[in-house]
Design an enzyme around this catalytic site. Structure first.
Site, PDB file in Angstrom:
ATOM      1  N   TYR A 114       1.003  -1.359  -0.150  1.00 12.51           N
ATOM      2  CA  TYR A 114      -0.151   0.030   0.010  1.00 12.51           C
ATOM      3  C   TYR A 114       0.594   0.937   0.065  1.00 12.51           C
ATOM      4  O   TYR A 114       1.113   1.314   0.703  1.00 12.51           O
ATOM      5  CB  TYR A 114      -1.304  -0.044   1.426  1.00 12.51           C
ATOM      6  CG  TYR A 114      -1.997  -0.706   0.818  1.00 12.51           C
ATOM      7  CD1 TYR A 114      -2.559  -0.841   0.020  1.00 12.51           C
ATOM      8  CD2 TYR A 114      -2.379  -2.175   2.299  1.00 12.51           C
ATOM      9  CE1 TYR A 114      -3.923  -1.897   0.048  1.00 12.51           C
ATOM     10  CE2 TYR A 114      -2.970  -3.793   1.883  1.00 12.51           C
ATOM     11  CZ  TYR A 114      -3.909  -2.800   1.029  1.00 12.51           C
ATOM     12  OH  TYR A 114      -5.195  -3.588  -0.073  1.00 12.51           O
ATOM     13  N   HIS A 139     -10.038  -6.508  -6.465  1.00 11.26           N
ATOM     14  CA  HIS A 139     -10.177  -5.998  -5.210  1.00 11.26           C
ATOM     15  C   HIS A 139     -11.276  -6.872  -4.480  1.00 11.26           C
ATOM     16  O   HIS A 139     -11.620  -6.546  -3.170  1.00 11.26           O
ATOM     17  CB  HIS A 139     -10.331  -4.593  -4.018  1.00 11.26           C
ATOM     18  CG  HIS A 139      -9.022  -4.731  -3.229  1.00 11.26           C
ATOM     19  ND1 HIS A 139      -7.948  -4.569  -3.339  1.00 11.26           N
ATOM     20  CD2 HIS A 139      -9.478  -4.460  -2.262  1.00 11.26           C
ATOM     21  CE1 HIS A 139      -6.963  -4.750  -2.247  1.00 11.26           C
ATOM     22  NE2 HIS A 139      -8.956  -4.855  -1.418  1.00 11.26           N
ATOM     23  N   ARG A 158     -14.692  -5.495  -2.956  1.00 12.85           N
ATOM     24  CA  ARG A 158     -14.640  -4.671  -2.111  1.00 12.85           C
ATOM     25  C   ARG A 158     -14.613  -3.197  -2.238  1.00 12.85           C
ATOM     26  O   ARG A 158     -14.129  -2.709  -0.742  1.00 12.85           O
ATOM     27  CB  ARG A 158     -13.045  -5.308  -0.773  1.00 12.85           C
ATOM     28  CG  ARG A 158     -13.251  -6.617  -0.521  1.00 12.85           C
ATOM     29  CD  ARG A 158     -12.420  -7.228   0.309  1.00 12.85           C
ATOM     30  NE  ARG A 158     -12.076  -6.617   1.900  1.00 12.85           N
ATOM     31  CZ  ARG A 158     -12.813  -6.006   2.623  1.00 12.85           C
ATOM     32  NH1 ARG A 158     -14.023  -7.271   3.056  1.00 12.85           N
ATOM     33  NH2 ARG A 158     -12.542  -5.633   3.447  1.00 12.85           N
TER      34      ARG A 158
END
Length: 331
Positions: A161, A302, A305
């Site tokens: 991330y 994802h 999500r």
């Protein structure tokens, strides 16, 4: 944790695993869990706290993207050919130049501590035991170094991330730690610079990244550059104000805005192994990934999500593979 109450040598061939199941059954030893995958979610819901179940089960909005993903798989089916002389098939393949025994790898999943006390270390060790590549999430409750120790000689990848450019020093520190800890490839998530609208989490008022503990944020808490940054900003060590430290870290890795294609150059400068862009959904972006010189892409939304109402990843895979499959690894 073994599937069986008592564990012996784990095999790598699925057919051997099935034989082990039936052999132990003769002795009255039954598996701990069902092999009916449709039951796994129901079983998990029975034992997990509501917050944890909501987090792992939750999807964005009305779950339309998740529904689209499931429906896409139902469009495809096997068409077997008969009387073809063959033995057990060889499932060996390559991913990013690495030999693996079958085309399976563990995708990055964050905040594993809310599901099991062994968290990322337990999953990493299990992956090594069955010879499956493990991908560690930045959203971990365990340090990069401790996960590497648990992984041992297993093939492991690191998922990033990505902090914003004004904190490139923190990004560089994370990448160096991962490389020094034996992570072989970098998976960069592109679609989660802000958390999605997830009703199940909102119903519980649950965001694991904001709590005053290490769950989801330990990569930051154990990073020397982030710790220096936090002390400079607040005058405190991370341990003295874990609530503020967690919120500050969460804002760094989920800053609310995206990087650009030009920023890939920074990653290439600081990571010498394969780089994979996770979250690609269009032919245009797949071609751009080839153009900027990364080694792989993950066609992903994802798991539904992040954005509600998105196209299924599997629906996009054929045209992406047709466009760039001979130029880049695709998963």
């Amino acid at each position: 944790m073994s599937l069986f109450p008592t564990s012996d040598k784990t095999t790598t061939k699925p057919s051997d695993y099935q034989t082990e199941i039936y052999t132990k059954g003769v002795k009255g030893i039954k598996p701990r869990f069902s092999f009916d995958v449709s039951q796994w979610g129901l079983m998990a819901k029975e034992v997990l706290p509501a917050n944890s179940w909501g987090y792992v089960h939750g999807s964005a909005g009305s779950r339309e993207t998740d529904d689209n993903n499931i429906a896409a798989f139902r469009k495809w089916a096997l068409v077997p050919n008969r009387l073809v002389p063959t033995r057990q098939p060889d499932l060996k393949t390559k991913i990013l130049g690495f030999d693996i025994p079958y085309p399976i790898a563990l995708a990055p999943v964050g905040v594993l501590k809310i599901f099991h006390d062994e968290a990322e270390s337990g999953v990493a060790a299990a992956a090594t035991e069955v010879n499956v590549p493990y991908t560690m999430s930045t959203a971990a409750a365990t340090s990069i170094e401790d996960v590497a120790k648990a992984s041992g000689n297993g093939l492991r990848f690191y998922q990033l991330y990505w902090p914003p450019n004004e904190h490139n020093d923190i990004t560089a520190s994370i990448l160096k730690r991962a490389a020094d800890s034996g992570f072989q490839a970098l998976f960069v998530t592109l679609d989660t610079y802000i958390l999605g609208w997830r009703p199940e989490d909102e119903n519980h008022g649950f965001n694991p990244f904001l709590k005053p503990d290490c769950i989801g944020v330990d990569v930051g808490f154990t990073d020397p550059v982030y710790r220096e940054h936090f002390k400079k900003e607040t005058g405190n060590e991370v341990e003295d104000d874990m609530g503020t430290a967690a919120v500050t870290w969460a804002h760094l890795v989920f800053p609310g805005y995206s990087h650009s294609w030009e920023d890939i150059a920074f990653l290439k400068e600081h990571w010498k192994g394969p780089i994979v862009l996770k979250g690609i959904q269009t032919v245009r972006d797949a071609k751009k990934a080839v153009e900027v010189g990364v080694q792989g892409i993950v066609v992903s939304n994802h798991g539904g999500r992040q954005v509600d109402g998105c196209v299924a990843s599997l629906d996009m895979l054929p045209e992406i593979a047709e466009a760039v499959g001979d130029k880049i690894d695709i998963s």
